[in-house]
Design a protein around this motif. Sequence first.
Motif, short mmCIF file in Angstrom:
data_model
loop_
_atom_site.label_atom_id
_atom_site.label_comp_id
_atom_site.label_asym_id
_atom_site.label_seq_id
_atom_site.Cartn_x
_atom_site.Cartn_y
_atom_site.Cartn_z
N MET A 138 20.87 -48.49 -11.57
CA MET A 138 19.57 -48.41 -12.25
C MET A 138 19.55 -49.30 -13.50
O MET A 138 18.56 -49.96 -13.79
N GLY A 139 20.67 -49.30 -14.23
CA GLY A 139 20.74 -50.14 -15.42
C GLY A 139 20.59 -51.61 -15.09
O GLY A 139 19.88 -52.35 -15.79
N GLU A 140 21.25 -52.05 -14.03
CA GLU A 140 21.12 -53.45 -13.60
C GLU A 140 19.69 -53.75 -13.17
O GLU A 140 19.15 -54.82 -13.48
N ASN A 141 19.06 -52.82 -12.46
CA ASN A 141 17.68 -53.03 -12.02
C ASN A 141 16.71 -53.15 -13.19
O ASN A 141 15.68 -53.83 -13.09
N ALA A 188 26.23 -64.75 -16.38
CA ALA A 188 25.62 -65.29 -15.16
C ALA A 188 25.47 -64.16 -14.15
O ALA A 188 26.30 -63.24 -14.10
N PRO A 189 24.41 -64.17 -13.35
CA PRO A 189 24.20 -63.08 -12.39
C PRO A 189 25.22 -63.10 -11.27
O PRO A 189 25.75 -64.15 -10.91
N THR A 190 25.50 -61.93 -10.72
CA THR A 190 26.31 -61.86 -9.51
C THR A 190 25.49 -62.43 -8.35
O THR A 190 24.26 -62.59 -8.46
N LEU A 191 26.14 -62.69 -7.25
CA LEU A 191 25.42 -63.19 -6.07
C LEU A 191 24.36 -62.19 -5.63
O LEU A 191 23.25 -62.58 -5.22
N PHE A 192 24.69 -60.90 -5.69
CA PHE A 192 23.72 -59.88 -5.27
C PHE A 192 22.49 -59.90 -6.15
O PHE A 192 21.35 -59.85 -5.66
N GLU A 225 9.66 -70.74 -11.16
CA GLU A 225 10.37 -72.02 -11.19
C GLU A 225 11.82 -71.90 -11.69
O GLU A 225 12.62 -72.80 -11.46
N SER A 226 12.14 -70.82 -12.37
CA SER A 226 13.45 -70.71 -13.03
C SER A 226 14.56 -70.37 -12.04
O SER A 226 14.31 -69.89 -10.93
N ALA A 227 15.79 -70.60 -12.48
CA ALA A 227 16.95 -70.26 -11.65
C ALA A 227 17.19 -68.76 -11.62
O ALA A 227 17.68 -68.22 -10.62
N TYR A 228 16.83 -68.09 -12.73
CA TYR A 228 17.04 -66.64 -12.83
C TYR A 228 16.06 -66.10 -13.87
O TYR A 228 15.26 -66.84 -14.43
N TYR A 229 16.15 -64.79 -14.14
CA TYR A 229 15.23 -64.18 -15.09
C TYR A 229 15.35 -64.81 -16.48
O TYR A 229 14.37 -64.93 -17.20
N TYR A 230 16.55 -65.16 -16.88
CA TYR A 230 16.75 -65.75 -18.19
C TYR A 230 17.54 -67.06 -18.04
O TYR A 230 18.14 -67.32 -16.99
N THR A 231 17.53 -67.87 -19.08
CA THR A 231 18.21 -69.14 -19.03
C THR A 231 19.71 -68.93 -18.88
O THR A 231 20.34 -68.24 -19.68
N VAL A 232 20.25 -69.52 -17.83
CA VAL A 232 21.68 -69.35 -17.56
C VAL A 232 22.17 -70.55 -16.77
O VAL A 232 21.41 -71.16 -16.01
N SER A 233 23.41 -70.91 -16.98
CA SER A 233 24.00 -72.03 -16.26
C SER A 233 24.67 -71.52 -14.99
O SER A 233 25.59 -70.71 -15.05
N LEU A 234 24.17 -71.98 -13.84
CA LEU A 234 24.73 -71.59 -12.56
C LEU A 234 25.63 -72.71 -12.04
O LEU A 234 25.28 -73.88 -12.11
N LYS A 238 26.48 -71.19 -6.78
CA LYS A 238 25.35 -70.29 -6.97
C LYS A 238 24.01 -71.03 -6.91
O LYS A 238 23.01 -70.45 -6.50
N ARG A 239 24.00 -72.29 -7.30
CA ARG A 239 22.76 -73.06 -7.15
C ARG A 239 22.42 -73.22 -5.67
O ARG A 239 21.26 -73.07 -5.26
N LEU A 240 23.43 -73.51 -4.86
CA LEU A 240 23.21 -73.63 -3.42
C LEU A 240 22.84 -72.28 -2.83
O LEU A 240 21.96 -72.19 -1.96
N ALA A 241 23.51 -71.23 -3.30
CA ALA A 241 23.20 -69.88 -2.81
C ALA A 241 21.76 -69.51 -3.16
O ALA A 241 21.05 -68.89 -2.35
#
Length: 256
Positions: A138-141, A188-192, A225-234, A238-241
């Motif tokens: 729940m915290g992650e969500n 950086a986010p996990t793959l999930f 348009e973003s890679a994730y919710y917040y600015t992060v270097s993938l 992970k970019r391909l994923a």
Amino acid sequence: MKKVTAFIGNQQKQATYRAVCEFGDQLKTYGDIEFEYIFLKDYRLEFCRGCKVCFSKGEEYCPLRDDRDLLIEKMNSSDGVIFATPNYAFQVSAPMKNLLDRLAYVFHRPQFFGKTYTAIVNQGIHGGNAILKYLSNMGENLGFQVTKGCVLNTMEPVSEAAQQKISREIRKASARFYKGLMRPEPPAPTLFRLMMFRVARTSIHSMLDDKSRDYRHYRDNGWFESAYYYTVSLGLFKRLAGRFFDRMGTRMIKNE
């Protein structure tokens, strides 16, 4: 100074409260921490009606007028958040579950980025690990940076050996939490988590429009348009994923 707020889901100041107090005292040995205890029983929180207005129009249109927004502001003004609950019938307590139900719209529009979160579960014998896993998810969500919490066995009478074990678990959990609290930027986010974001935004972009609060929120935050919710270097993988998850979301929509 870091501000930490503990949301406590039981009615009395007993084992769960004592554990949170010990957690807070241990945390303060690492650095300058302001610690606040919030007993959910002291706040008026109505039961969710399932009208879904918060999803479609926005949380400000919720027909319930209670202390939900006050509790959310407590989270927003904190650097770290703790959810603490006893094990009641192999689940979180009713006040804690009600709070999570009222935060359901945040699962659609996560907002607690950059804030560290953990959970403390107090129990008699067993079942607490499943509750801890649930609260961590729940915290992650909700958008928090989650550190591993602890499950404490406090069946009375608590022996000296049992109390020592409780204190060890609290020390380890507080050390993990403090490390997360001092992290200079969100991880950086996990793959999930990356998959969940990319599939969700593909669905929202394809199936909704400006009439939907979810759509407007994603659009206004640049999440389409973003890679994730917040600015992060993938990294490259992970970019391909992420591109794969975008295509996977598109295929899922076409197959519905």
